[in-house]
Design a protein around this motif. Structure first.
Motif, PDB file in Angstrom:
ATOM      1  N   GLU A  98      -4.884   1.340   9.288  1.00 16.82           N
ATOM      2  CA  GLU A  98      -4.186   0.078   9.017  1.00 16.82           C
ATOM      3  C   GLU A  98      -4.372  -0.323   7.560  1.00 16.82           C
ATOM      4  OE1 GLU A  98      -4.520  -2.280  13.262  1.00 16.82           O
ATOM      5  OE2 GLU A  98      -6.325  -2.130  12.019  1.00 16.82           O
ATOM      6  N   TYR A  99      -5.588  -0.163   7.070  1.00 18.07           N
ATOM      7  CA  TYR A  99      -5.863  -0.539   5.686  1.00 18.07           C
ATOM      8  C   TYR A  99      -5.060   0.320   4.716  1.00 18.07           C
ATOM      9  CZ  TYR A  99      -8.406  -1.723   1.433  1.00 18.07           C
ATOM     10  OH  TYR A  99      -8.726  -2.153   0.158  1.00 18.07           O
ATOM     11  N   LYS A 102      -1.385  -0.412   4.588  1.00 14.82           N
ATOM     12  CA  LYS A 102      -1.196  -1.611   3.764  1.00 14.82           C
ATOM     13  C   LYS A 102      -1.310  -1.261   2.278  1.00 14.82           C
ATOM     14  CE  LYS A 102      -3.327  -6.172   3.037  1.00 14.82           C
ATOM     15  NZ  LYS A 102      -4.437  -7.084   3.479  1.00 14.82           N
TER      16      LYS A 102
END
Length: 245
Positions: A98-99, A102
């Protein structure tokens, strides 16, 4: 890159301890590490482990774009830190995938906004696969993704390793094809176990745990002894290079 007019930068949001691990420290135009870990209030940082002492990757985001804007020919290597310890997830609530989703989207959008996208080649790779089991062939597969506006979508299933990286990059930016054919590679890993191995293009493998000398292989037993000698010769070769330098 240095010989062809590029400015070369090694950038990481690890702290100064990482300078011990930067390859060829003196060969980069500049090496940048995070200096404000203890007092950084803007980004998530971890400091409980001396080796993993770092701020999240976004903490050097602006600095990387300053380098891109101020150097018409730049090779920038960013060593990523997020996800190496569970502390990152505890601090941000974001899993590594997820990081980095992003991060990549933000990086791509910033390239578009600053009119740098057409002249930039993005490369995403990894130093190793999952550390679940150092004697499993499948955990040595790593990603290598090239992203640019003038690259057509394609995949390459050839048997390759980190040693082929420079040739893949040269082919991508110049069209000069590398004719070498990788038949086997030697590896060492992972961080938890000192396991060395030989993996072949034919899916044959030998893994030896140097701590307890346990062997995991799908080859004939007599090949294990020969591999042990070959690997030592390999180490001796690189030791010889260090002495000459």
């Amino acid at each position: 890159f240095n010989r062809n007019g590029f400015s070369t930068f090694f950038v990481t949001s690890y702290g100064e301890q990482q300078l011990r691990f930067v390859p060829d420290l003196r060969e980069w135009t500049k090496v940048i590490v995070e200096e404000n870990i203890e007092n950084n209030e803007e980004f998530a940082c971890v400091s409980t482990n001396k080796i993993e002492k770092a701020c999240e990757d976004f903490s050097v985001f602006a600095e990387i774009f300053d380098l891109l804007k101020n150097n018409s020919k730049a090779f920038i290597f960013q060593e990523m830190v997020y996800g190496h310890t569970a502390e990152w997830i505890e601090k941000t609530g974001l899993k590594p995938i997820e990081y980095y989703n992003k991060y990549f989207n933000a990086f791509y959008e910033e390239l578009e906004k600053t009119n740098l996208l057409d002249s930039t080649l993005l490369i995403i790779t990894s130093d190793h696969g999952p550390r679940i089991n150092a004697t499993e062939r499948r955990y040595y597969n790593i990603p290598l993704i090239f992203c640019a506006r003038d690259i057509e979508h394609s995949t390459n299933d050839n048997f390759l390793s980190h040693l082929n990286f420079k040739d893949i990059l040269l082919e991508t930016i110049s069209g000069i094809r590398d004719s070498s054919d990788t038949k086997e590679i030697f590896t060492i890993g992972n961080s938890g176990e000192l396991v060395y191995s030989r993996i072949s293009a034919e899916q044959k493998y030998i893994f030896i745990n140097n701590r307890n000398l346990a062997v995991h292989t799908n080859t004939a037993s007599q090949e294990v002894g020969q591999f042990n000698k070959d690997y030592q010769n390999y180490l001796n070769y690189f030791e010889g290079i260090k002495i000459k330098r």
